[in-house]
Scaffold this motif. Structure first.
Motif, short mmCIF file in Angstrom:
data_model
loop_
_atom_site.label_atom_id
_atom_site.label_comp_id
_atom_site.label_asym_id
_atom_site.label_seq_id
_atom_site.Cartn_x
_atom_site.Cartn_y
_atom_site.Cartn_z
N LEU A 176 26.52 -19.90 -27.72
CA LEU A 176 26.76 -19.19 -26.45
C LEU A 176 25.55 -18.30 -26.20
N THR A 177 25.21 -18.09 -24.94
CA THR A 177 24.15 -17.12 -24.69
C THR A 177 24.77 -15.72 -24.61
N LEU A 178 23.97 -14.73 -24.92
CA LEU A 178 24.48 -13.36 -24.81
C LEU A 178 24.89 -13.06 -23.37
N PHE A 179 24.17 -13.68 -22.43
CA PHE A 179 24.51 -13.42 -21.03
C PHE A 179 25.87 -14.00 -20.65
N GLU A 180 26.25 -15.09 -21.30
CA GLU A 180 27.59 -15.63 -21.04
C GLU A 180 28.66 -14.64 -21.47
N ILE A 181 28.42 -14.01 -22.63
CA ILE A 181 29.40 -13.03 -23.11
C ILE A 181 29.38 -11.78 -22.23
N HIS A 182 28.17 -11.44 -21.84
CA HIS A 182 28.00 -10.24 -21.01
C HIS A 182 28.64 -10.39 -19.64
N GLY A 183 28.40 -11.56 -19.01
CA GLY A 183 28.83 -11.64 -17.62
C GLY A 183 29.53 -12.94 -17.24
N GLY A 184 29.83 -13.77 -18.23
CA GLY A 184 30.44 -15.05 -17.90
C GLY A 184 31.90 -14.93 -17.48
N GLY A 194 37.65 -9.58 -17.65
CA GLY A 194 38.86 -8.87 -18.07
C GLY A 194 38.83 -8.43 -19.52
N GLU A 195 37.86 -8.93 -20.30
CA GLU A 195 37.75 -8.47 -21.68
C GLU A 195 37.08 -7.09 -21.69
N PRO A 196 37.45 -6.27 -22.67
CA PRO A 196 36.88 -4.90 -22.68
C PRO A 196 35.36 -4.88 -22.85
N PHE A 197 34.80 -5.96 -23.39
CA PHE A 197 33.36 -5.96 -23.60
C PHE A 197 32.59 -6.67 -22.48
N HIS A 198 33.33 -7.11 -21.45
CA HIS A 198 32.69 -7.72 -20.28
C HIS A 198 31.74 -6.68 -19.67
N THR A 199 30.56 -7.12 -19.27
CA THR A 199 29.49 -6.27 -18.72
C THR A 199 28.78 -5.42 -19.78
N MET A 200 29.11 -5.59 -21.04
CA MET A 200 28.44 -4.78 -22.06
C MET A 200 26.93 -4.99 -21.99
N ASP A 201 26.22 -3.90 -22.10
CA ASP A 201 24.77 -3.94 -22.10
C ASP A 201 24.28 -4.98 -23.11
N ILE A 202 23.29 -5.77 -22.70
CA ILE A 202 22.83 -6.88 -23.53
C ILE A 202 22.28 -6.41 -24.88
N HIS A 261 23.32 -5.69 -30.66
CA HIS A 261 23.53 -4.77 -31.78
C HIS A 261 24.87 -5.07 -32.47
N VAL A 262 25.90 -5.29 -31.66
CA VAL A 262 27.24 -5.56 -32.20
C VAL A 262 27.26 -6.91 -32.93
N ILE A 263 26.60 -7.89 -32.32
CA ILE A 263 26.62 -9.23 -32.92
C ILE A 263 25.80 -9.25 -34.22
N SER A 264 24.77 -8.40 -34.28
CA SER A 264 24.02 -8.26 -35.54
C SER A 264 24.96 -7.85 -36.67
N TYR A 265 25.91 -6.99 -36.31
CA TYR A 265 26.89 -6.54 -37.30
C TYR A 265 27.73 -7.72 -37.80
N ASP A 319 17.15 -15.09 -23.27
CA ASP A 319 17.34 -16.44 -23.80
C ASP A 319 17.94 -16.42 -25.20
N ALA A 320 18.55 -15.29 -25.56
CA ALA A 320 19.14 -15.19 -26.90
C ALA A 320 20.51 -15.85 -26.93
N GLY A 321 20.82 -16.43 -28.09
CA GLY A 321 22.11 -17.09 -28.21
C GLY A 321 22.82 -16.66 -29.48
N VAL A 322 24.09 -17.06 -29.57
CA VAL A 322 24.86 -16.71 -30.75
C VAL A 322 25.83 -17.83 -31.06
N LYS A 323 26.04 -18.02 -32.35
CA LYS A 323 27.06 -18.98 -32.77
C LYS A 323 28.05 -18.21 -33.65
#
Lengths: 173, 237
Positions: free
Chosen positions: A118-126, A131-139, A144-148, A167-171
């Motif tokens: 998934l791209t970070l932008f999908e999580i941020h604004g997809g 409706g999720e509490p982390f929707h719109t979270m600063d990229i 930082h959170v995903i690093s954890y 262009d960052a992604g996460v699995k």
């Protein structure tokens, strides 16, 4: 400004904007500042502290925190895990990093989005995070959170070439 | 001519005195009996009254206050013990016991910000809001009584008169006259205290500094660097 945010009484209390010299009083003052910052940003869904903004400046009573005092407050915020610095910028964690990490990981698991990039932008604004509490979270904060999660072995970050994580992604695992 | 000096006369006088004393005792006994009967009747009526208006006493603060006054006038303290007859009958002991616990809770919760002093007004509002039991009907009078009961726990809680304001102090230690004077001045200006307002009292510098330093140390006042004024959180409005 968020309609449902109500400033605490301290915001009208002139000496609240002077860092108190008595340690016990100062400790209490910093607790109140941390609460105010978390509540304000949560209510307004703002992720980054604006040091020149209304939080540290009450025009009505003509009081504001000095730059040195703001540093003290933000340092305290970060020390208590309610904030994190990115260079000179400060981001507010009204949920702890661990709580955010678990919210995001649970979401990915619930949606069956593990082992998918998934791209970070999908999580941020997809649409999926609407409706999720982390929707719109600063990229950056999201990174930082995903690093954890990565440290916990629950995710793998794939950083691209771009500095802004566009262009960052996460699995998730 | 009788001279009343013989043995017979003395005996007669003694007999008369004894009779009088006996009669006196009889009268006193009778009166005592009557009084104790009256007291019994009165106590019974008071009990009946208390039973009848039990709910009223619990719910209506004015009624409760008047009942307290009535009881104290005849030397009955319904709050003396939670095991006492009155407490069992009315549960008023519990009422003040619970209120006392809530007062302690509110004072402890607000102590960090107000340095252990809170106005009666603020305390009553907070008690009204406090979770759990509905305490919307708490009056300053009840707080006075409950704090009186807390006094047995030591000198942790007391009511300090500052001008017209009653402050509930929940930290040990005496507030000196100078402290209460300073608080009174602050109370008259919305919680703000300045050095010049204390100078107007004719206080020398040392006295002013000592008072302010002491109140600062106790967390009862905060300093505002902008105009070097001091503020009392407990009196800020």
């Amino acid at each position: 400004m968020g309609a449902d945010y109500e400033w605490p009484w301290q915001y009208e209390f002139p000496p609240f904007f002077t860092i108190q010299p008595i340690p016990k009083t100062k400790e209490q003052q910093l607790i109140s500042w941390r609460n105010l910052i978390c509540d304000y940003h949560k209510s307004n869904r703002k992720w980054e502290v604006d040091t020149a903004g209304v939080v540290f400046q009450n025009k009505k009573i003509g009081r504001q925190l000095s730059p040195a005092a703001i540093r003290v407050v933000l340092q305290s915020l970060c020390d208590e895990g309610q904030g994190v610095m990115n260079g000179e910028r400060c981001f507010v964690l009204w949920n702890s990093v661990a709580q955010w990490a678990s919210l995001i990981h649970n979401w990915a698991v619930d949606r069956g989005l593990t082992n998918t990039v998934l791209t970070l932008f999908e999580i941020h604004g997809g649409d999926d995070t609407e409706g999720e509490p982390f929707h719109t979270m600063d990229i950056w904060l999201l990174h930082h959170v995903i690093s954890y999660l990565e440290k916990e072995g629950k995710a793998e970050l794939m950083l691209g070439d771009s500095d802004d994580f566009s262009d960052a992604g996460v699995k998730f695992f | 001519m009788r001279r009343n000096v013989g043995i017979g006369a003395i005996n007669k006088q003694r007999l008369a005195r004894e009779k009088l004393a006996q009669k006196g005792n009889e009268i006193a006994e009778l009166q005592l009996m009557q009084v104790s009967q009256q007291m019994d009747v009165f106590k019974k009526s008071l009990e009946e009254f208390a039973m009848k208006y039990k709910n009223e006493i619990k719910k209506n603060p004015e009624f409760r206050a008047r009942f307290q006054v009535m009881c104290s006038k005849i030397g009955v303290d319904p709050l003396a013990s939670s095991k006492g007859f009155w407490a069992q009958l009315l549960g008023v002991g519990d009422f003040y016991y619970e209120l006392g616990v809530q007062i302690v809770e509110v004072c402890l919760a607000t102590r960090p910000t107000n340095g252990g002093i809170i106005t009666m007004e603020d305390l009553v509002v907070r008690l009204g809001k406090s979770s759990g039991k509905t305490r919307k009907d708490v009056q300053p009078d009840d707080v006075f009584r409950a704090i009186g009961k807390l006094a047995v726990l030591g000198d942790g809680f007391k009511i300090v008169k500052v001008g017209k304001e009653n402050l509930v102090q929940s930290v040990p230690g005496e507030l000196t006259m100078d402290h209460t004077t300073a608080l009174d001045i602050a109370n008259k200006s919305g919680g703000r205290l300045t050095i010049s307002s204390l100078e107007q009292m004719g206080w020398p510098e040392l006295r002013i500094n000592q008072t302010l330093d002491n109140l600062m140390d106790q967390g009862m006042i905060w300093i505002d660097d902008v105009d070097s004024s001091y503020w009392v959180p407990a009196l800020f409005h």
